[in-house]
Design a protein around this motif. Structure first.
Motif, mmCIF file in Angstrom:
data_model
loop_
_atom_site.group_PDB
_atom_site.id
_atom_site.type_symbol
_atom_site.label_atom_id
_atom_site.label_comp_id
_atom_site.label_asym_id
_atom_site.label_seq_id
_atom_site.Cartn_x
_atom_site.Cartn_y
_atom_site.Cartn_z
ATOM 1 N N LEU A 289 0.743 -1.357 0.086
ATOM 2 C CA LEU A 289 -0.140 -0.023 -0.097
ATOM 3 C C LEU A 289 0.868 1.195 -0.088
ATOM 4 O O LEU A 289 0.592 2.116 -0.711
ATOM 5 C CB LEU A 289 -1.054 0.160 1.204
ATOM 6 C CG LEU A 289 -1.995 -0.937 1.042
ATOM 7 C CD1 LEU A 289 -2.844 -0.982 2.325
ATOM 8 C CD2 LEU A 289 -2.703 -1.002 0.011
ATOM 9 N N GLU A 290 1.943 1.114 0.725
ATOM 10 C CA GLU A 290 2.876 2.324 0.791
ATOM 11 C C GLU A 290 3.370 2.728 -0.599
ATOM 12 O O GLU A 290 3.996 3.963 -0.890
ATOM 13 C CB GLU A 290 4.059 2.166 1.773
ATOM 14 C CG GLU A 290 5.005 1.163 1.440
ATOM 15 C CD GLU A 290 4.539 -0.260 1.663
ATOM 16 O OE1 GLU A 290 5.222 -1.090 1.606
ATOM 17 O OE2 GLU A 290 3.274 -0.374 2.075
ATOM 18 N N GLU A 291 3.314 1.681 -1.680
ATOM 19 C CA GLU A 291 3.897 2.046 -2.982
ATOM 20 C C GLU A 291 2.675 1.747 -3.943
ATOM 21 O O GLU A 291 3.398 1.559 -5.179
ATOM 22 C CB GLU A 291 5.072 1.077 -3.139
ATOM 23 C CG GLU A 291 6.209 1.224 -2.139
ATOM 24 C CD GLU A 291 6.873 2.473 -2.393
ATOM 25 O OE1 GLU A 291 6.999 3.313 -3.344
ATOM 26 O OE2 GLU A 291 7.479 2.778 -1.468
ATOM 27 N N THR A 292 1.729 1.944 -3.772
ATOM 28 C CA THR A 292 0.492 1.815 -4.472
ATOM 29 C C THR A 292 -0.163 2.957 -4.887
ATOM 30 O O THR A 292 -0.408 3.887 -4.132
ATOM 31 C CB THR A 292 -0.445 0.781 -3.978
ATOM 32 O OG1 THR A 292 0.085 -0.439 -3.878
ATOM 33 C CG2 THR A 292 -1.672 0.733 -4.821
ATOM 34 N N THR B 251 -4.871 4.376 5.411
ATOM 35 C CA THR B 251 -4.830 4.941 6.734
ATOM 36 C C THR B 251 -4.368 3.939 7.888
ATOM 37 O O THR B 251 -3.383 4.443 8.698
ATOM 38 C CB THR B 251 -5.983 5.679 7.021
ATOM 39 O OG1 THR B 251 -6.301 6.822 6.136
ATOM 40 C CG2 THR B 251 -5.813 6.512 8.416
ATOM 41 N N GLU B 252 -4.769 2.865 7.970
ATOM 42 C CA GLU B 252 -4.433 1.887 8.847
ATOM 43 C C GLU B 252 -2.954 1.283 8.649
ATOM 44 O O GLU B 252 -2.263 1.011 9.692
ATOM 45 C CB GLU B 252 -5.493 0.695 8.923
ATOM 46 C CG GLU B 252 -6.781 1.166 9.555
ATOM 47 C CD GLU B 252 -7.753 0.013 9.626
ATOM 48 O OE1 GLU B 252 -7.458 -0.982 9.013
ATOM 49 O OE2 GLU B 252 -8.960 0.075 9.895
ATOM 50 N N ALA B 253 -2.396 1.525 7.605
ATOM 51 C CA ALA B 253 -1.196 1.170 7.348
ATOM 52 C C ALA B 253 -0.245 2.079 7.533
ATOM 53 O O ALA B 253 1.054 1.858 7.260
ATOM 54 C CB ALA B 253 -1.034 0.548 5.887
ATOM 55 N N GLY B 254 -0.645 3.395 7.784
ATOM 56 C CA GLY B 254 0.358 4.277 7.785
ATOM 57 C C GLY B 254 0.511 5.098 6.618
ATOM 58 O O GLY B 254 1.572 5.879 6.533
ATOM 59 N N VAL B 255 -0.241 5.141 5.710
ATOM 60 C CA VAL B 255 0.005 5.513 4.415
ATOM 61 C C VAL B 255 -0.982 6.884 4.070
ATOM 62 O O VAL B 255 -2.102 6.753 4.550
ATOM 63 C CB VAL B 255 -0.348 4.611 3.259
ATOM 64 C CG1 VAL B 255 -0.092 5.225 1.938
ATOM 65 C CG2 VAL B 255 0.631 3.525 3.462
ATOM 66 N N ASP B 256 -0.407 7.807 3.792
ATOM 67 C CA ASP B 256 -1.387 9.033 3.330
ATOM 68 C C ASP B 256 -1.948 8.826 1.988
ATOM 69 O O ASP B 256 -1.346 9.256 0.982
ATOM 70 C CB ASP B 256 -0.327 10.224 3.533
ATOM 71 C CG ASP B 256 -0.985 11.683 3.551
ATOM 72 O OD1 ASP B 256 -2.171 11.450 3.024
ATOM 73 O OD2 ASP B 256 -0.635 12.799 3.427
ATOM 74 N N TRP B 257 -3.063 8.541 2.089
ATOM 75 C CA TRP B 257 -3.751 8.292 0.873
ATOM 76 C C TRP B 257 -3.769 9.224 -0.080
ATOM 77 O O TRP B 257 -3.861 9.348 -1.128
ATOM 78 C CB TRP B 257 -5.223 7.704 1.314
ATOM 79 C CG TRP B 257 -6.018 8.629 1.775
ATOM 80 C CD1 TRP B 257 -6.237 8.791 3.196
ATOM 81 C CD2 TRP B 257 -6.934 9.454 1.130
ATOM 82 N NE1 TRP B 257 -7.289 9.798 3.355
ATOM 83 C CE2 TRP B 257 -7.618 10.254 2.379
ATOM 84 C CE3 TRP B 257 -7.231 9.944 -0.093
ATOM 85 C CZ2 TRP B 257 -8.630 11.272 1.773
ATOM 86 C CZ3 TRP B 257 -8.262 10.793 -0.430
ATOM 87 C CH2 TRP B 257 -8.809 11.406 0.685
ATOM 88 N N THR B 258 -3.881 10.602 0.550
ATOM 89 C CA THR B 258 -4.021 11.602 -0.147
ATOM 90 C C THR B 258 -2.787 11.762 -1.278
ATOM 91 O O THR B 258 -2.569 12.604 -2.424
ATOM 92 C CB THR B 258 -4.115 12.966 0.345
ATOM 93 O OG1 THR B 258 -3.024 13.241 1.188
ATOM 94 C CG2 THR B 258 -5.429 12.907 1.491
ATOM 95 N N GLU B 259 -1.624 11.333 -0.862
ATOM 96 C CA GLU B 259 -0.250 11.402 -1.765
ATOM 97 C C GLU B 259 -0.422 10.351 -2.729
ATOM 98 O O GLU B 259 0.674 10.393 -3.594
ATOM 99 C CB GLU B 259 0.892 11.183 -1.007
ATOM 100 C CG GLU B 259 1.059 12.312 0.185
ATOM 101 C CD GLU B 259 1.374 13.819 -0.379
ATOM 102 O OE1 GLU B 259 1.852 13.776 -1.617
ATOM 103 O OE2 GLU B 259 0.775 14.759 -0.070
ATOM 104 N N ARG B 260 -1.257 9.350 -2.659
ATOM 105 C CA ARG B 260 -1.280 8.223 -3.760
ATOM 106 C C ARG B 260 -2.464 7.961 -4.493
ATOM 107 O O ARG B 260 -2.588 7.112 -5.106
ATOM 108 C CB ARG B 260 -1.258 6.814 -2.724
ATOM 109 C CG ARG B 260 -0.044 6.834 -1.498
ATOM 110 C CD ARG B 260 1.285 6.977 -2.066
ATOM 111 N NE ARG B 260 1.677 6.005 -3.113
ATOM 112 C CZ ARG B 260 2.645 6.227 -3.840
ATOM 113 N NH1 ARG B 260 3.591 6.933 -3.650
ATOM 114 N NH2 ARG B 260 2.813 5.111 -4.623
ATOM 115 N N THR B 261 -3.380 8.979 -4.419
ATOM 116 C CA THR B 261 -4.650 9.132 -5.135
ATOM 117 C C THR B 261 -4.965 10.017 -6.197
ATOM 118 O O THR B 261 -4.466 11.157 -6.147
ATOM 119 C CB THR B 261 -5.888 9.272 -4.003
ATOM 120 O OG1 THR B 261 -5.670 8.188 -3.147
ATOM 121 C CG2 THR B 261 -6.980 8.928 -4.725
#
Length: 431
Positions: A120-123, A149-159
């Protein structure tokens, strides 16, 4: 694109089309061609789809997704035309710099398995909904966002978002300053593959977006007022003629695993566009050579209510078959898997003709960006031409909208009369 309809002629197949019938039909094709070209030039609803290769800016797509170009995976969240085009392009062109995945259903187990397998951090996530209110798409996106979010990934940076001018998804993109594309105006979702709807994942993967659009432009340039001069029109016309003669099923059978998703895309295009007023061929998906061992029995020996469309690239990479001393297998040694697959293709084609079943050959030069872009464009043209000849409303989908309203009503999303039909279901239960 190359088309061979010889095995659909009445001299070969039952049902089949005589040359005289094709000659008469060609006058109608010429008139339909004028309607289609005028629709493209005027950017009329639906016909505007065929202007996408010149309207879509490849550089803009690539520049917008450049911050995500280092992704290990790209996930498309959409449904129907908002997902199938992207999946088709990514599958046809191969992995590229990132693996492509799709969430286009709301099966909880399937969604969980996809998310559990992703880094998820690289998706990169591409969310597509014209209205911004599509229940399945928005539900899946909420699940994806929570998982990130639960994985500590900022979804706004990946979407990345592709949506209409307004609606909840557009508001979300503006609130979080997400990169956002507009869905193309006047283009139904199933015809939107050569726009940001279908090209964003390919761009993130590093595929040749400009080449895909160049292939589409080549299809536009190949339009001509005769089914004998335009492969796309030839295919649409012969399918129309065969349906009128009883071939109410169209089996699309690519001989390339990368085109398996293309068969999925074609099924939606053909079914949703032409299934109107009691008309329309039922599209069936098959894969050569695999389904020679699972479906061909029916096609050769079952009802003569089908046309089989065989698809392959003319140029494909090779893979040598090692030599062997095993009795009965030595003939394979020194050959090539591609040679074997082509032999399977031609044997199936001949076997269908020997059984008097109509079949059509479609070939593209290669499974590269231009070849894939041309194939997709030509199939859209063929579908629109068939719709013109059938005199149906090619670009609408009222039966789909009925189901959407029923589901939304059941979920409490509004008061819809269609939802009442669910409660009134006739039952005959056996346990």
């Amino acid at each position: 694109m190359y088309l061979d309809i010889g095995n659909a002629l009445a001299s070969v197949a039952t049902p089949g089309v005589s040359r005289a019938s094709l000659d008469r039909l060609d006058d109608r094709v010429a008139r339909a061609h004028e309607r289609i070209v005028d629709g493209i030039d005027d950017r009329e609803f639906g016909y505007a789809s065929l202007a996408l290769p010149e309207r879509t800016d490849a550089a803009h797509v690539e520049e917008t997704v450049a911050p995500l170009a280092d992704s290990e995976a790209v996930l498309t969240v959409g449904i129907g035309g908002s997902a199938l085009g992207a999946a088709t392009v990514s599958a046809a062109l191969g992995r590229g710099a990132a693996d492509a995945h799709v969430l286009d259903n709301v099966d909880p187990q399937g969604a969980s398995e996809v998310l559990d397998a992703l880094p998820l951090e690289e998706t990169a996530v591409h969310v597509v909904s014209r209205s911004g209110t599509t229940a399945e798409t928005l539900a899946n996106f909420l699940v994806v966002r929570e998982a990130m979010t639960e994985a500590g990934v900022d979804w706004t940076e990946r979407t990345v978002v592709t949506t209409g001018e307004d609606g909840p998804l557009r508001a979300l993109a503006e609130e979080h300053d997400l990169p956002a594309f507009d869905v193309p105006e006047g283009v139904p979702g199933r015809f939107s593959v050569l726009s940001s709807v279908g090209l964003v994942p390919a761009a993130i993967q590093g595929h040749d977006v400009a080449g895909l659009l160049a292939g589409g432009r080549a299809g536009r340039e190949a339009l001509a007022p005769s089914l004998y001069d335009c492969p796309a029109y030839g295919y649409g016309a012969v399918c129309y003629a065969l349906e009128n003669r009883g071939a109410t099923t169209n089996v699309l059978m690519p001989y390339a695993e990368r085109l398996e998703y293309f068969a999925e895309w074609f099924a939606q295009l053909w079914a949703e566009s032409l299934g109107k007023d009691g008309l329309g061929q039922t599209p069936v998906r098959a894969l050569g050579a695999t389904d020679q061992h699972s479906q061909l029995q029916l096609y050769r020996a079952g009802r003569h209510d089908k046309v089989v469309t065989l698809v392959r690239p003319r140029d494909r990479p090779g893979r040598a078959i090692p030599g062997t001393d095993i009795e009965g297998l030595s003939y394979l040694g020194g050959s090539d898997l591609g040679t074997l697959l082509d032999a399977e293709f031609e044997a199936t084609e001949a076997s269908l003709a020997a059984a008097d079943l109509p079949n059509v050959r479609l070939e593209l030069d290669a499974l590269d960006a231009e070849g894939v872009g041309r194939l997709l464009y030509d199939m859209e043209v063929a579908c629109i031409l068939a719709g013109e000849l059938m005199d149906v409303s090619t670009f609408t989908q009222p039966a789909v909208e009925w189901g959407k309203r029923a589901a939304r009503g059941l979920l409490g999303g509004g008061d819809f009369a269609e939802a009442e039909a669910v409660a009134g279901k006739e039952r005959l239960e056996i346990e």
